[in-house]
Scaffold this motif. Structure first.
Motif, short mmCIF file in Angstrom:
data_model
loop_
_atom_site.label_atom_id
_atom_site.label_comp_id
_atom_site.label_asym_id
_atom_site.label_seq_id
_atom_site.Cartn_x
_atom_site.Cartn_y
_atom_site.Cartn_z
N VAL A 9 0.89 -1.16 0.00
CA VAL A 9 0.00 0.00 0.00
C VAL A 9 0.93 1.22 0.00
N PHE A 10 0.99 1.91 -1.13
CA PHE A 10 1.92 3.02 -1.29
C PHE A 10 1.40 4.27 -0.59
N ARG A 11 2.34 5.10 -0.12
CA ARG A 11 2.02 6.33 0.59
C ARG A 11 3.19 7.31 0.41
N ALA A 12 2.97 8.55 0.78
CA ALA A 12 4.06 9.53 0.76
C ALA A 12 4.99 9.27 1.94
N PRO A 13 6.29 9.42 1.75
CA PRO A 13 7.21 9.25 2.88
C PRO A 13 6.98 10.37 3.90
N THR A 14 7.18 10.05 5.16
CA THR A 14 7.01 11.06 6.21
C THR A 14 8.24 11.96 6.25
N PRO A 15 8.12 13.16 6.80
CA PRO A 15 9.29 14.03 6.96
C PRO A 15 10.41 13.36 7.76
N ASP A 16 10.05 12.60 8.80
CA ASP A 16 11.07 11.89 9.59
C ASP A 16 11.81 10.86 8.75
N GLU A 17 11.08 10.12 7.90
CA GLU A 17 11.73 9.13 7.03
C GLU A 17 12.68 9.82 6.05
N LEU A 18 12.27 10.94 5.49
CA LEU A 18 13.13 11.67 4.55
C LEU A 18 14.39 12.19 5.25
N ARG A 19 14.24 12.72 6.45
CA ARG A 19 15.41 13.20 7.21
C ARG A 19 16.35 12.05 7.55
N SER A 20 15.79 10.92 7.94
CA SER A 20 16.60 9.75 8.29
C SER A 20 17.40 9.25 7.08
N LEU A 21 16.74 9.19 5.93
CA LEU A 21 17.45 8.77 4.71
C LEU A 21 18.57 9.74 4.36
N ALA A 22 18.29 11.03 4.42
CA ALA A 22 19.32 12.04 4.09
C ALA A 22 20.51 11.92 5.03
N ARG A 23 20.24 11.67 6.31
CA ARG A 23 21.33 11.50 7.28
C ARG A 23 22.18 10.28 6.95
N ARG A 24 21.51 9.17 6.66
CA ARG A 24 22.25 7.92 6.38
C ARG A 24 22.98 7.96 5.06
N LEU A 25 22.40 8.63 4.06
CA LEU A 25 23.00 8.66 2.73
C LEU A 25 23.93 9.85 2.51
N GLY A 26 23.88 10.82 3.41
CA GLY A 26 24.71 12.00 3.26
C GLY A 26 24.07 13.08 2.41
N GLU A 27 22.95 12.79 1.82
CA GLU A 27 22.19 13.77 1.03
C GLU A 27 20.78 13.21 0.81
N ALA A 28 19.88 14.08 0.44
CA ALA A 28 18.50 13.64 0.18
C ALA A 28 18.45 12.95 -1.18
N PRO A 29 17.93 11.73 -1.25
CA PRO A 29 17.83 11.04 -2.54
C PRO A 29 16.78 11.71 -3.42
N PRO A 30 16.98 11.70 -4.75
CA PRO A 30 16.01 12.33 -5.66
C PRO A 30 14.63 11.66 -5.63
N VAL A 31 14.59 10.35 -5.43
CA VAL A 31 13.33 9.62 -5.44
C VAL A 31 13.23 8.77 -4.17
N VAL A 32 12.11 8.89 -3.47
CA VAL A 32 11.85 8.04 -2.31
C VAL A 32 10.43 7.48 -2.46
N ILE A 33 10.34 6.17 -2.37
CA ILE A 33 9.05 5.48 -2.45
C ILE A 33 8.81 4.83 -1.10
N ALA A 34 7.64 5.06 -0.53
CA ALA A 34 7.29 4.50 0.78
C ALA A 34 6.04 3.66 0.64
N PHE A 35 6.01 2.54 1.35
CA PHE A 35 4.81 1.71 1.37
C PHE A 35 4.81 0.82 2.59
N GLU A 36 3.65 0.31 2.91
CA GLU A 36 3.46 -0.70 3.95
C GLU A 36 3.09 -1.99 3.22
N ALA A 37 3.60 -3.13 3.68
CA ALA A 37 3.31 -4.39 3.00
C ALA A 37 3.23 -5.55 3.97
N ASP A 38 2.53 -6.58 3.56
CA ASP A 38 2.43 -7.82 4.33
C ASP A 38 3.72 -8.60 4.11
#
Length: 84
Positions: A9-38
């Motif tokens: 079930v796709f959704r927009a990434p949360t601001p916290d998820e985007l900040r966490s990714l930018a911290r881990r990757l050293g920069e904000a990625p151009p594309v982020v896809i977020a979803f919940e799945a079984d």
């Protein structure tokens, strides 16, 4: 992300998820896809995909061999003719 999942079930990434990714990757990625799945657990598993680009290809993907490939259909990468 789990190795196997179903029913995303796709959704927009949360601001916290985007900040966490930018911290881990050293920069904000151009594309982020977020979803919940079984993923087989008691609750849906949250999943994130970070990428440099995204290409959406519309059509039907066959997971089995068929000698008659109609327009708008394509084979999954692992599908090939019998005996291959």
């Amino acid at each position: 992300m789990p190795a196997a999942f179903q029913d995303p079930v796709f959704r927009a990434p949360t601001p916290d998820e985007l900040r966490s990714l930018a911290r881990r990757l050293g920069e904000a990625p151009p594309v982020v896809i977020a979803f919940e799945a079984d993923a087989g657990g008691t609750e849906p598993a949250p999943c994130l995909v970070a990428a440099q680009r995204l290409e959406v290809v519309q059509g039907q993907v066959l997971r089995y061999w068929s000698g008659d490939l109609a327009p708008g259909r394509r084979f999954a990468p692992w599908v090939g003719p019998p005996g291959r």
